[in-house]
Write a protein that holds these residues in place. Structure first.
Motif, PDB file in Angstrom:
ATOM      1  N   PRO A  36       0.821  -1.216   0.000  1.00 15.83           N
ATOM      2  CA  PRO A  36       0.000   0.000   0.000  1.00 15.83           C
ATOM      3  C   PRO A  36       0.856   1.267   0.000  1.00 15.83           C
ATOM      4  N   SER A  37       0.330   2.295  -0.632  1.00 16.76           N
ATOM      5  CA  SER A  37       1.019   3.593  -0.629  1.00 16.76           C
ATOM      6  C   SER A  37       0.569   4.463   0.541  1.00 16.76           C
ATOM      7  N   ASP A  38      -0.583   4.122   1.120  1.00 23.80           N
ATOM      8  CA  ASP A  38      -1.136   4.875   2.256  1.00 23.80           C
ATOM      9  C   ASP A  38      -0.472   4.385   3.545  1.00 23.80           C
ATOM     10  N   ALA A  39       0.178   5.280   4.262  1.00 25.33           N
ATOM     11  CA  ALA A  39       0.885   4.906   5.496  1.00 25.33           C
ATOM     12  C   ALA A  39      -0.063   4.348   6.545  1.00 25.33           C
ATOM     13  N   ARG A  40      -1.308   4.797   6.553  1.00 24.65           N
ATOM     14  CA  ARG A  40      -2.286   4.290   7.525  1.00 24.65           C
ATOM     15  C   ARG A  40      -2.619   2.834   7.249  1.00 24.65           C
ATOM     16  N   VAL A  41      -2.735   2.491   5.984  1.00 24.86           N
ATOM     17  CA  VAL A  41      -3.031   1.095   5.615  1.00 24.86           C
ATOM     18  C   VAL A  41      -1.827   0.210   5.920  1.00 24.86           C
ATOM     19  N   LEU A  42      -0.632   0.719   5.626  1.00 25.36           N
ATOM     20  CA  LEU A  42       0.579  -0.052   5.946  1.00 25.36           C
ATOM     21  C   LEU A  42       0.656  -0.313   7.444  1.00 25.36           C
ATOM     22  N   GLN A  43       0.298   0.660   8.255  1.00 21.75           N
ATOM     23  CA  GLN A  43       0.330   0.476   9.705  1.00 21.75           C
ATOM     24  C   GLN A  43      -0.696  -0.572  10.147  1.00 21.75           C
ATOM     25  N   ALA A  44      -1.836  -0.610   9.479  1.00 20.19           N
ATOM     26  CA  ALA A  44      -2.825  -1.652   9.783  1.00 20.19           C
ATOM     27  C   ALA A  44      -2.250  -3.027   9.479  1.00 20.19           C
ATOM     28  N   TRP A  45      -1.496  -3.128   8.386  1.00 21.08           N
ATOM     29  CA  TRP A  45      -0.840  -4.407   8.064  1.00 21.08           C
ATOM     30  C   TRP A  45       0.219  -4.765   9.111  1.00 21.08           C
ATOM     31  N   VAL A  46       0.931  -3.767   9.623  1.00 21.07           N
ATOM     32  CA  VAL A  46       1.901  -4.015  10.702  1.00 21.07           C
ATOM     33  C   VAL A  46       1.194  -4.680  11.884  1.00 21.07           C
ATOM     34  N   LEU A  47       0.067  -4.128  12.282  1.00 27.15           N
ATOM     35  CA  LEU A  47      -0.705  -4.692  13.389  1.00 27.15           C
ATOM     36  C   LEU A  47      -1.145  -6.120  13.071  1.00 27.15           C
ATOM     37  N   GLU A  54      -7.518  -7.345  16.349  1.00 23.30           N
ATOM     38  CA  GLU A  54      -8.595  -6.393  16.607  1.00 23.30           C
ATOM     39  C   GLU A  54      -8.170  -4.973  16.234  1.00 23.30           C
ATOM     40  N   HIS A  55      -6.962  -4.602  16.621  1.00 22.03           N
ATOM     41  CA  HIS A  55      -6.465  -3.266  16.300  1.00 22.03           C
ATOM     42  C   HIS A  55      -6.239  -3.106  14.796  1.00 22.03           C
ATOM     43  N   ALA A  56      -5.873  -4.207  14.121  1.00 24.32           N
ATOM     44  CA  ALA A  56      -5.701  -4.156  12.668  1.00 24.32           C
ATOM     45  C   ALA A  56      -7.033  -3.887  11.972  1.00 24.32           C
ATOM     46  N   VAL A  57      -8.109  -4.507  12.474  1.00 21.41           N
ATOM     47  CA  VAL A  57      -9.441  -4.248  11.918  1.00 21.41           C
ATOM     48  C   VAL A  57      -9.797  -2.774  12.118  1.00 21.41           C
ATOM     49  N   GLU A  58      -9.596  -2.294  13.327  1.00 19.50           N
ATOM     50  CA  GLU A  58      -9.940  -0.901  13.632  1.00 19.50           C
ATOM     51  C   GLU A  58      -9.134   0.063  12.759  1.00 19.50           C
ATOM     52  N   ALA A  59      -7.831  -0.193  12.630  1.00 22.19           N
ATOM     53  CA  ALA A  59      -6.974   0.687  11.846  1.00 22.19           C
ATOM     54  C   ALA A  59      -7.325   0.627  10.363  1.00 22.19           C
ATOM     55  N   GLY A  60      -7.629  -0.560   9.879  1.00 23.63           N
ATOM     56  CA  GLY A  60      -8.007  -0.705   8.474  1.00 23.63           C
ATOM     57  C   GLY A  60      -9.285   0.042   8.160  1.00 23.63           C
ATOM     58  N   LEU A  61     -10.283  -0.106   9.015  1.00 21.43           N
ATOM     59  CA  LEU A  61     -11.551   0.585   8.791  1.00 21.43           C
ATOM     60  C   LEU A  61     -11.382   2.096   8.907  1.00 21.43           C
ATOM     61  N   ALA A  62     -10.543   2.526   9.846  1.00 20.50           N
ATOM     62  CA  ALA A  62     -10.305   3.963  10.023  1.00 20.50           C
ATOM     63  C   ALA A  62      -9.597   4.577   8.822  1.00 20.50           C
ATOM     64  N   ALA A  63      -8.840   3.763   8.095  1.00 24.56           N
ATOM     65  CA  ALA A  63      -8.103   4.255   6.925  1.00 24.56           C
ATOM     66  C   ALA A  63      -9.008   4.470   5.723  1.00 24.56           C
ATOM     67  N   GLY A  64     -10.252   4.015   5.818  1.00 26.77           N
ATOM     68  CA  GLY A  64     -11.188   4.223   4.724  1.00 26.77           C
ATOM     69  C   GLY A  64     -11.176   3.091   3.709  1.00 26.77           C
ATOM     70  N   ASN A  69      -9.496  -4.198   2.870  1.00 30.36           N
ATOM     71  CA  ASN A  69      -8.951  -5.545   2.680  1.00 30.36           C
ATOM     72  C   ASN A  69      -8.165  -6.031   3.898  1.00 30.36           C
ATOM     73  N   VAL A  70      -7.353  -5.149   4.494  1.00 26.66           N
ATOM     74  CA  VAL A  70      -6.614  -5.576   5.684  1.00 26.66           C
ATOM     75  C   VAL A  70      -7.571  -5.795   6.849  1.00 26.66           C
ATOM     76  N   ALA A  74      -7.813  -9.422   8.715  1.00 28.01           N
ATOM     77  CA  ALA A  74      -7.604  -9.522  10.159  1.00 28.01           C
ATOM     78  C   ALA A  74      -8.827 -10.109  10.852  1.00 28.01           C
ATOM     79  N   ALA A  75     -10.015  -9.664  10.448  1.00 30.38           N
ATOM     80  CA  ALA A  75     -11.247 -10.170  11.052  1.00 30.38           C
ATOM     81  C   ALA A  75     -11.430 -11.660  10.774  1.00 30.38           C
ATOM     82  N   CYS A  76     -11.189 -12.055   9.528  1.00 29.60           N
ATOM     83  CA  CYS A  76     -11.409 -13.459   9.147  1.00 29.60           C
ATOM     84  C   CYS A  76     -10.404 -14.401   9.795  1.00 29.60           C
ATOM     85  N   ILE A  77      -9.145 -13.998   9.833  1.00 28.50           N
ATOM     86  CA  ILE A  77      -8.130 -14.855  10.471  1.00 28.50           C
ATOM     87  C   ILE A  77      -8.408 -14.967  11.961  1.00 28.50           C
TER      88      ILE A  77
END
Length: 257
Positions: A36-47, A54-64, A69-70, A74-77
């Motif tokens: 991803p080029s969006d730093a917020r999405v990359l951070q969600a992937w880090v989580l 749970e934090h990855a789901v929250e961060a992914g949704l917050a990124a718009g 996808n992240v 995260a939710a499915c896994i």
């Protein structure tokens, strides 16, 4: 949202944005997800890779939109491996399937949108029983979404795994004749999908596990020895992140029983 069960080895993986970007190809050998080029999405992937699902789901949704996808992965896994309450598991899969459905409607060229729709519906189907899901028409939706994923991204190893599992489970539940005529499930296609997945991602523990399961469903108990060998290969792998740790520990647990 109900309290989520923590990844049992939290802290074992210590990725940051730089290391995820550096290891991206290995971490995403299964889903062929673009960096991803969006730093917020990359951070969600880090989580996600650290097991903070749970934090990855929250961060992914917050990124718009680009974080859906992240969030879905995260939710499915999480739901597949860690959620203990069946009602909550099914609800998480339903929510992820709906998000992925909307994403696919808006971005029909995004393979991940189709894949997570199929994955979530497939796991939901297993939860309510494959036979019941087939009667509700979910099987066709799963198959079509996976075929769409592969058409858009032929190197999506995880979609090949899931499509192989679809063919195997349908044939296992309703037989080859009805499975083929009614749902388009074919033994040879199922085996080919598993083999292609391992060709694309030979060090995938979940590909080895699902291939082992599929072999027994499609070929019978005569394949138990080969299935055990595949489980042993999965159990011996060194996981690269939290998700693969859950896959490897699943293989080890199955071998121990």
């Amino acid at each position: 949202m109900a309290k989520w069960t923590a990844f049992p080895r939290l802290g074992e993986y210590q990725f940051d944005a730089a290391s995820v970007a550096r290891e991206w190809h290995r971490l995403h050998a299964g889903d062929a997800e673009p960096l991803p080029s969006d730093a917020r999405v990359l951070q969600a992937w880090v989580l996600f890779h650290n097991g903070e699902f749970e934090h990855a789901v929250e961060a992914g949704l917050a990124a718009g939109d680009t974080g859906i996808n992240v969030a879905n992965k995260a939710a499915c896994i999480y739901a597949n491996y860690l959620e203990k309450k069946e009602k909550v598991r099914l609800a998480i899969f339903q929510e992820a399937a709906q998000r992925a459905h909307l994403r696919a409607a808006e971005h029909p060229d995004d393979p991940a949108a189709w894949y997570w729709q199929a994955y979530a519906l497939g796991r939901y189907s297993q939860g309510i029983s494959v036979a019941k899901a087939l009667a509700q028409g979910l099987g066709s939706r799963v198959k079509e979404a996976l075929e769409r994923t592969i058409a858009l991204q032929p190197r999506h190893a995880d979609a090949h795994i899931a499509l192989g599992a679809f063919h195997a489970e349908v044939i296992d539940k309703v037989g080859g004749l009805i499975g083929g005529m009614t749902y388009g499930a074919k033994k040879d296609t199922g085996l080919k999908m598993f083999q292609q997945a391992l060709h694309l991602h030979p060090r995938s523990p979940i590909a080895l596990i699902e291939y082992a399961n599929g072999l027994v469903m499609l070929e019978g108990e005569g394949k138990l020895k080969e299935a055990t060998r595949l489980y042993e290969q999965a159990a011996a792998l060194e996981p690269c992140d939290a998700m693969e740790r859950l896959d490897v520990e699943l293989a080890r647990a199955e071998l121990a029983t």
